[in-house]
Design a protein around this motif. Structure first.
Motif, mmCIF file in Angstrom:
data_model
loop_
_atom_site.group_PDB
_atom_site.id
_atom_site.type_symbol
_atom_site.label_atom_id
_atom_site.label_comp_id
_atom_site.label_asym_id
_atom_site.label_seq_id
_atom_site.Cartn_x
_atom_site.Cartn_y
_atom_site.Cartn_z
ATOM 1 N N UNK A 42 2.506 10.506 -9.340
ATOM 2 C CA UNK A 42 3.416 9.523 -9.930
ATOM 3 C C UNK A 42 2.826 8.114 -9.861
ATOM 4 N N UNK A 45 -0.037 7.879 -12.447
ATOM 5 C CA UNK A 45 0.453 7.850 -13.837
ATOM 6 C C UNK A 45 1.123 6.511 -14.135
ATOM 7 N N UNK A 46 1.935 6.044 -13.185
ATOM 8 C CA UNK A 46 2.683 4.799 -13.441
ATOM 9 C C UNK A 46 1.753 3.601 -13.560
ATOM 10 N N UNK A 47 0.793 3.505 -12.646
ATOM 11 C CA UNK A 47 0.011 2.270 -12.588
ATOM 12 C C UNK A 47 -1.374 2.373 -13.215
ATOM 13 N N UNK A 48 -1.815 3.589 -13.587
ATOM 14 C CA UNK A 48 -3.070 3.680 -14.329
ATOM 15 C C UNK A 48 -2.837 4.429 -15.625
ATOM 16 N N UNK A 133 -5.041 5.075 -4.043
ATOM 17 C CA UNK A 133 -3.683 5.350 -4.515
ATOM 18 C C UNK A 133 -2.639 5.601 -3.430
ATOM 19 N N UNK A 136 -0.240 2.864 -2.689
ATOM 20 C CA UNK A 136 0.669 2.528 -3.787
ATOM 21 C C UNK A 136 1.924 3.408 -3.813
ATOM 22 N N UNK B 265 -0.261 -3.083 -9.147
ATOM 23 C CA UNK B 265 0.268 -1.753 -8.832
ATOM 24 C C UNK B 265 0.622 -1.543 -7.361
ATOM 25 N N UNK B 267 2.919 -1.599 -4.371
ATOM 26 C CA UNK B 267 4.367 -1.825 -4.280
ATOM 27 C C UNK B 267 4.677 -3.011 -3.355
ATOM 28 N N UNK B 324 2.886 -2.996 -17.926
ATOM 29 C CA UNK B 324 1.884 -1.999 -17.551
ATOM 30 C C UNK B 324 0.958 -1.717 -18.738
#
Lengths: 227, 336
Positions: A42, A45-48, A133, A136, B265, B267, B324
């Motif tokens: 997740x 996918x969300x951030x890259x 990752x 994150x 990215x 958090x 994004x």
């Protein structure tokens, strides 16, 4: 070589056991390998991009994980209001009803300290991907069950505080609580785990021994301490 | 109108803090006989002993925030589905026009695009679309953890309460129970304490279609929704709506904590305020994260509700939601 990742829980944690129904759901006591890998996918996918997740899917699928819990934890029993889809007969008679309000049983876990997830590192590519990752990820399990990444640690061996995987060996077992958790099946594809795909996921059941024991229990809570 | 210049972009924002709520009853879990029960959870105190404390569920906090978002959305004229226009909890699943607008066989990303364009509340608060036998989740942008009282600073008292009915003993009793018109007595709780709060908001996902990896709405609409979301968060702590506020409106004595936000990215970090050094820890964590993420994390401490409102209005006025990286999208599909 193990890569240890330390996360600090910042609120109560809940992750329904996969056998649970929406009416009554006991929680796992730690993020499962399946949940940790899904959280990792997740984040990528969300951030890259979706492509990066697909490209690294096999690497993530094969990650071997162990879990370490803090010295004390408490599992709270709660009844909550939930919205549930009506039964098929009700749906036929009243197609306008999409959700009905009802109550459900849930467990919420309080951790009195940090949790650690250890991953076997087989090559530099995996290490780089995880180091990029894993920081994150900010929640595991139910949305809002926040964990704050703290730091990484490289280790050649793991301490006794870590879970053991119960495989075919049934001798010299460490004392502790045996829990069943899900992991990705060897045959699972990215399409299987994709939330938006009609393909069904394939889970592999694994048994872990968590080095903890029950300290106290009553109708409201069960507290555990490490052995 | 395009995006404004020189505004800091925020991908996620977190609030960790301690809020003092006195004489409230926001956290009831039901009743036994004529005793209303207050919700409690058990945590571990400083001595390592289990300690039952008051707690308000994250669901309750999110409900409060959603109600404020509804008010702001109506006030500012944001796009809402017919269900959200009347704050129906079923949200877009109860919107007949939306249900008619697609078939089961339509691709999920197209249905998600329709949802995002139609309704700001469904976009930011989340929904599971089950219409036409679909099973399509929209994950919420707003996330709340439990509001948990500190073991050393939490107290619950109970009050005896009666609804007095003159000549109650002379009634016939017929239908009185059903109509609830008889005299009744009950005990109700009043809770006071210092509560640890943690929440996170993925602002970069406003208007973002998680399936197609594209934004379904234009920049101006995103900024309007972003500002409405931030205002609703601010109002959540100024006026926590909820149970029994007609006679037990909470006394908010103080709110202190840390607002952290991230511009990429990573958090925005959170630390539970059950830990007495939470504010220092969050600063250290932010420092560590900035070493691996190009100084993208900002942390702002506040000591009072007044400071919180000052800091938050600055964020509302001087920031925008981060965009994004999008998948390729045909120009004519973009809505500006």
């Amino acid at each position: 070589m193990w890569l240890e990742v330390i996360y600090r829980p910042t609120t109560l944690f809940s992750l329904k056991q996969s056998r649970a129904t929406s009416s009554g759901a006991k929680s796992l006591l730690t993020p499962s390998p399946y949940a940790a890998k899904m959280a990792l996918l997740n984040a990528i996918i969300t951030y890259d991009s979706l492509q990066l997740a697909i490209d690294n899917f096999d690497l993530i699928k094969e990650l071997d994980m162990r879990f370490s819990l803090p010295g004390r934890l408490v599992v709270n029993n709660c009844f909550l209001k939930i919205q549930k889809e009506p039964h098929s007969e009700t749906k036929k008679e009243h197609p306008e009803i999409n959700f009905q309000s009802t109550v459900g049983f849930r467990e919420y876990v309080y951790f009195a300290g940090d949790i650690k997830i250890a991953v076997i590192i087989r090559n530099e590519k995996a290490k780089d991907l995880l180091k990029q990752w894993l920081p994150r990820i900010n929640y595991f399990g139910k949305k809002g069950c926040f964990f704050q990444f703290v730091k990484f640690k490289d280790s050649t061996t793991l301490g006794k505080e870590y879970s053991e995987l119960l495989d075919d060996r049934f001798t010299n077992l460490s004392p502790g609580l045996i829990v069943e958790m899900d992991d990705f099946d060897e045959t699972v594809t990215f399409d299987n785990v994709n939330t938006y795909s009609p393909a069904k996921t394939k889970r592999k059941k694994k048994f872990y021994i968590l080095p903890i024991k029950i300290e106290r229990a009553n109708k409201n809570f069960t507290s555990y301490v490490s052995i | 109108m395009g995006k404004k210049e020189n505004k800091k972009e925020i991908s996620s924002l977190s609030i960790s803090g301690r809020i003092i709520l006195d004489m409230h009853s926001l956290n009831n879990e039901g009743g036994e006989g004529n005793q209303i029960l207050t919700r409690q959870v058990t945590i571990i105190d400083k001595e390592g002993k289990p300690a039952p404390v008051n707690a308000v569920s994250g669901d309750m906090l999110k409900h409060i925030q959603a109600q404020h978002l509804y008010n702001v959305a109506i006030e500012t004229g944001l796009n809402l589905c017919s269900s959200c226009k009347v704050f129906n909890a079923n949200r877009i699943t109860d919107d007949a026009q939306f249900t008619k607008s697609f078939k089961k066989t339509d691709p999920d990303e197209e249905v998600m695009d329709k949802l995002l364009k139609t309704c700001a509340i469904d976009d930011m608060e989340g929904i599971l679309v089950t219409n036409n036998n679909k099973n399509l989740p929209r994950k919420s942008v707003a996330e709340f953890g439990w509001l948990i009282a500190l073991p050393e600073a939490s107290k619950t008292e109970n009050f005896f309460h009666v609804k007095l009915v003159p000549n109650a003993g002379k009634g016939t009793g017929e239908g009185e129970e059903m109509a609830n018109i008889g005299q009744n007595i009950f005990h109700r709780p009043a809770n006071s304490g210092i509560y640890a709060l943690v929440s996170n908001f993925d602002t970069c996902r406003i208007g973002y279609n998680d399936i197609s990896k594209t934004y379904a709405i234009g920049d101006n609409e995103r900024i309007s929704r972003y500002q409405a979301l931030l205002k609703s968060i601010l109002y959540t702590f100024l006026k926590p709506t909820g149970a029994m506020r007609n006679t037990q409106n909470p006394h908010i004595v103080n709110f202190e904590g840390v607002i952290s936000y991230s511009s990429n990215s990573i958090p925005a970090p959170t630390v539970s305020a059950l830990n007495k050094d939470y504010d220092e820890e969050i600063l250290e964590i932010a420092e560590n994260l900035n070493k691996i993420a190009d100084n993208s994390v900002t942390v702002e401490k506040f000591k009072s509700l007044k400071e919180f409102t000052e800091k938050f209005q600055e964020i509302i006025n001087n920031t925008e939601p981060l965009k994004l990286k999008e998948n390729e999208k045909k120009e004519n599909e973009k809505e500006e």
